[in-house]
Motif scaffolding. Structure first.
Motif, PDB file in Angstrom:
ATOM      1  N   GLU A  97       0.838  -1.190   0.000  1.00 41.64           N
ATOM      2  CA  GLU A  97       0.000   0.000   0.000  1.00 41.64           C
ATOM      3  C   GLU A  97       0.880   1.249   0.000  1.00 41.64           C
ATOM      4  N   ASN A  98       0.233   2.396  -0.245  1.00 42.80           N
ATOM      5  CA  ASN A  98       0.961   3.667  -0.236  1.00 42.80           C
ATOM      6  C   ASN A  98       1.232   4.095   1.210  1.00 42.80           C
ATOM      7  N   PRO A  99       2.494   4.155   1.638  1.00 45.14           N
ATOM      8  CA  PRO A  99       2.773   4.508   3.038  1.00 45.14           C
ATOM      9  C   PRO A  99       2.382   5.939   3.388  1.00 45.14           C
ATOM     10  N   ARG A 100       2.345   6.841   2.391  1.00 46.57           N
ATOM     11  CA  ARG A 100       1.941   8.226   2.675  1.00 46.57           C
ATOM     12  C   ARG A 100       0.484   8.297   3.107  1.00 46.57           C
ATOM     13  N   HIS A 101      -0.350   7.455   2.525  1.00 48.39           N
ATOM     14  CA  HIS A 101      -1.757   7.431   2.923  1.00 48.39           C
ATOM     15  C   HIS A 101      -1.889   6.951   4.366  1.00 48.39           C
ATOM     16  N   PHE A 102      -1.074   5.967   4.730  1.00 53.60           N
ATOM     17  CA  PHE A 102      -1.103   5.483   6.120  1.00 53.60           C
ATOM     18  C   PHE A 102      -0.642   6.576   7.062  1.00 53.60           C
ATOM     19  N   LEU A 103       0.410   7.301   6.695  1.00 51.75           N
ATOM     20  CA  LEU A 103       0.913   8.381   7.543  1.00 51.75           C
ATOM     21  C   LEU A 103      -0.155   9.448   7.738  1.00 51.75           C
ATOM     22  N   ALA A 104      -0.898   9.761   6.668  1.00 53.13           N
ATOM     23  CA  ALA A 104      -1.971  10.750   6.773  1.00 53.13           C
ATOM     24  C   ALA A 104      -3.046  10.300   7.761  1.00 53.13           C
ATOM     25  N   ARG A 105      -3.366   9.011   7.751  1.00 52.15           N
ATOM     26  CA  ARG A 105      -4.335   8.471   8.715  1.00 52.15           C
ATOM     27  C   ARG A 105      -3.811   8.596  10.142  1.00 52.15           C
ATOM     28  N   ALA A 106      -2.524   8.318  10.311  1.00 51.92           N
ATOM     29  CA  ALA A 106      -1.927   8.361  11.645  1.00 51.92           C
ATOM     30  C   ALA A 106      -1.916   9.771  12.217  1.00 51.92           C
ATOM     31  N   GLN A 107      -1.866  10.773  11.349  1.00 52.51           N
ATOM     32  CA  GLN A 107      -1.789  12.164  11.801  1.00 52.51           C
ATOM     33  C   GLN A 107      -3.152  12.740  12.144  1.00 52.51           C
ATOM     34  N   LYS A 108      -4.212  12.030  11.790  1.00 48.79           N
ATOM     35  CA  LYS A 108      -5.560  12.488  12.129  1.00 48.79           C
ATOM     36  C   LYS A 108      -5.889  12.091  13.576  1.00 48.79           C
ATOM     37  N   PRO A 109      -6.804  12.831  14.223  1.00 48.93           N
ATOM     38  CA  PRO A 109      -7.214  12.453  15.588  1.00 48.93           C
ATOM     39  C   PRO A 109      -7.778  11.033  15.610  1.00 48.93           C
ATOM     40  N   ARG A 110      -7.389  10.267  16.589  1.00 49.83           N
ATOM     41  CA  ARG A 110      -7.848   8.876  16.681  1.00 49.83           C
ATOM     42  C   ARG A 110      -7.824   8.415  18.127  1.00 49.83           C
ATOM     43  N   ARG A 111      -8.597   7.393  18.396  1.00 45.91           N
ATOM     44  CA  ARG A 111      -8.617   6.819  19.732  1.00 45.91           C
ATOM     45  C   ARG A 111      -7.345   6.001  19.957  1.00 45.91           C
ATOM     46  N   VAL A 112      -6.853   6.051  21.171  1.00 46.52           N
ATOM     47  CA  VAL A 112      -5.692   5.237  21.545  1.00 46.52           C
ATOM     48  C   VAL A 112      -6.142   4.225  22.575  1.00 46.52           C
ATOM     49  N   ASN A 113      -5.931   2.948  22.303  1.00 49.86           N
ATOM     50  CA  ASN A 113      -6.319   1.894  23.227  1.00 49.86           C
ATOM     51  C   ASN A 113      -5.263   1.731  24.321  1.00 49.86           C
ATOM     52  N   PHE A 114      -5.735   1.415  25.520  1.00 49.21           N
ATOM     53  CA  PHE A 114      -4.822   1.236  26.647  1.00 49.21           C
ATOM     54  C   PHE A 114      -3.981  -0.015  26.466  1.00 49.21           C
ATOM     55  N   SER A 115      -2.725   0.106  26.845  1.00 48.44           N
ATOM     56  CA  SER A 115      -1.813  -1.028  26.886  1.00 48.44           C
ATOM     57  C   SER A 115      -0.937  -0.864  28.114  1.00 48.44           C
ATOM     58  N   SER A 116      -0.624  -1.956  28.790  1.00 48.81           N
ATOM     59  CA  SER A 116       0.234  -1.870  29.975  1.00 48.81           C
ATOM     60  C   SER A 116       1.610  -1.323  29.635  1.00 48.81           C
ATOM     61  N   ALA A 117       2.004  -1.431  28.353  1.00 55.91           N
ATOM     62  CA  ALA A 117       3.301  -0.881  27.934  1.00 55.91           C
ATOM     63  C   ALA A 117       3.355   0.632  28.105  1.00 55.91           C
ATOM     64  N   MET A 118       2.185   1.283  28.084  1.00 55.76           N
ATOM     65  CA  MET A 118       2.144   2.729  28.268  1.00 55.76           C
ATOM     66  C   MET A 118       2.670   3.152  29.633  1.00 55.76           C
ATOM     67  N   LEU A 119       2.598   2.255  30.592  1.00 56.49           N
ATOM     68  CA  LEU A 119       2.974   2.585  31.965  1.00 56.49           C
ATOM     69  C   LEU A 119       4.455   2.373  32.227  1.00 56.49           C
ATOM     70  N   MET A 120       5.147   1.791  31.285  1.00 53.99           N
ATOM     71  CA  MET A 120       6.583   1.584  31.460  1.00 53.99           C
ATOM     72  C   MET A 120       7.328   2.873  31.140  1.00 53.99           C
TER      73      MET A 120
END
Length: 534
Positions: A97-120
């Motif tokens: 796939e086109n990686p620029r399109h993925f980057l554009a999606r990543a830069q938009k506001p989105r929900r972040v799911n909790f992960s225990s790694a966040m606490l490290m």
């Protein structure tokens, strides 16, 4: 090669996990690494694991788990999903796939799911053996049996020219390089002793940085220097977190007692910067927990608070530090009351406690703090906000209140704007959705066309004030392109009036609009071309 060994479906599925679990800034840095062509030796094993080497400050080795991206690993010091893992992902994703399109999606506001790694902590300490580090060990008279006092004497000798070098060259690079190089002194030491040495090397360089600012910069913390202090604190958090604290307390008590003495002297710092306060709290919270030491420190603080004729700033400093021990005593309300009275404390000041409560699964305690810190959370920088909200949603889930999350997001505005707007839209609460967008003056061009279309079909009259505000904004731009966009919106407004059988009201509206802007010749021309009368 990758196209033969993997499938497009695997790439897309991994991409969705990256969006859920990786910070936008890390994705952006990973894309930059990928674009620079520093990912090489990519290979697939078991139709699941993608291995690669990535050239950073040194060559790092990545294992990307396509089925469970959170289990991916990298040999860099970063403990979470890092930019090297992101770069490896883009290397694979770009085949399908086109990686620029993925980057554009990543830069938009989105929900972040909790992960225990966040606490490290973000960073793990450098291995005491020095494997993978090409820098030669620093020569020193120190041995594994040297005292903490000997360490600090050596640090002073090691950095005798550091402040002048910081003044002559780039200060942040000089001090961080000094810190990283001196760690090699402990190569080959017993693990716990090396861990404690790392902690003290960090404390010393943080103190040296503060000395530099006070002596050479007249207490002015430039952004570059502030960032360096934050990096040192992140390294300190990792050094304490990954240390064998139980073994340190059991087998290295004299060294910890010397650490207590150093921390007691740290109270002499002023509060022009809070960085030393952050380090002070880390040590007392996680390492210097002996009840006798804590009791002695509390008594010292309380005596200092009662010193006759002491400057108000000094008393406030001691109150700020004493409140930390109130939290250790589970007197959270008292600590929060003190800190809120002091004021001007950023969310970063409270983050260590919030993360500690989540690590210990003290979910209700965490929620009590977020309720007290609502305003700070709503106005925090994006990265901190997203971390706290992800933990908050997990805490709400753990106490059985997940169904309240949607409407409670309103409490965290403006930070929660995107998530709260999405909640209103999904709940089909279109009137408050529109009110929210108008309150924050969101341009119509920034609103999803899909959302607008659904609202137009369900309740078009609700969009009337939004369209009128946008029409007036476009007219104020006073150029032909904006006038044409205004005419397009006017036609939508006309359809709203027609559907409501309010043709006479529409004609009065157009007449007033035309009269109000009768001197704008280009706008009048576009009005006529638009044939807007019913």
């Amino acid at each position: 090669m990758l196209q033969r060994e993997l499938t497009r479906e695997q790439a897309i599925a991994a991409g969705e996990q990256v969006l859920q679990g990786m910070e936008s800034t890390i994705i952006e840095r990973g894309y930059s690494y990928f674009s620079s062509g520093v990912v090489f030796n990519t290979r697939v094993e078991n139709n699941r694991f993608l291995y690669s080497d990535v050239q950073g400050t040194q060559v790092y080795h990545v294992r990307l788990d396509l089925e469970n991206v959170q289990n991916s690993t990298c040999t860099c010091p970063y403990t979470r999903l890092c930019k090297h893992i992101a770069a490896t992902f883009f290397q694979m994703y770009s085949v399908f796939e086109n990686p620029r399109h993925f980057l554009a999606r990543a830069q938009k506001p989105r929900r972040v799911n909790f992960s225990s790694a966040m606490l490290m902590p973000r960073y793990r300490p450098v291995a005491s053996e020095g494997h993978g580090n090409e820098t030669a060990p620093v020569s020193s008279p120190l041995t594994a049996t040297s005292s903490v006092h000997d360490w600090w004497t050596f640090f002073e000798s090691w950095t005798r020219n550091l402040l002048s070098a910081m003044e002559s060259y780039r200060a942040s690079s000089e001090i961080f390089s000094s810190y990283q190089n001196v760690l090699s002194v402990a190569w080959g030491w017993p693990r716990e002793r090396a861990q404690l040495f790392h902690i003290h090397a960090n404390l010393f360089h943080l103190q040296k940085l503060q000395q530099y600012v006070k002596s050479y910069r007249q207490s002015c913390w430039y952004p570059d220097l502030a960032k360096t202090a934050e990096q040192l604190l992140e390294q300190l958090e990792g050094a304490i977190y990954f240390a064998d604290r139980q073994a340190l307390r059991a087998d290295h008590r004299p060294a910890l007692a010397e650490t207590v003495t150093i921390m007691q002297k740290w109270k002499e710092n002023d509060t022009s910067s809070l960085y030393w306060v952050y380090a002070y709290r880390m040590l007392w919270w996680s390492l210097l927990t002996d009840p006798d030491w804590v009791k002695q420190e509390v008594e010292t603080l309380e005596q200092a608070m009662q010193t006759p004729n002491a400057p108000a700033a000094e008393i406030e400093k001691y109150r700020l530090l004493r409140a930390h021990f109130s939290v250790m005593e589970n007197e959270d309300a008292l600590a929060l009351q003190v800190w809120k009275q002091i004021g001007c404390l950023p969310l970063a000041f409270y983050l260590p406690y919030l993360k500690a409560f989540a690590r210990n699964q003290e979910w209700q305690r965490f929620l009590n703090w977020t309720e007290a810190l609502t305003d700070l959370i709503g106005s925090a920088e994006d990265q901190q906000y997203r971390l706290i909200i992800a933990i908050w949603q997990e805490a709400m889930k753990q106490v059985g209140r997940s169904d309240e999350c949607g409407h409670m997001l309103k409490n965290f505005l403006p930070g929660s704007f995107s998530e709260y707007a999405l909640h209103l839209y999904e709940a089909k609460q279109f009137k408050p959705w529109i009110d929210l967008h108008m309150s924050y003056q969101v341009p119509l061009a920034d609103v999803s066309s899909v959302h607008l279309k659904e609202i137009e079909e369900a309740a078009p009259s609700l969009l009337y004030p939004y369209y009128i505000r946008e029409i007036n904004r476009l007219i104020r731009e006073r150029n032909r392109t904006a006038y044409k966009e205004a005419i397009k919106l006017l036609k939508k407004v006309r359809a709203i009036f027609a559907k409501a059988k309010q043709e006479s009201d529409w004609e009065r509206f157009v007449d007033k609009l035309s009269a109000k802007h009768n001197r704008l010749r280009a706008f009048q021309e576009e009005l006529r071309r638009g044939n807007l009368y019913l």
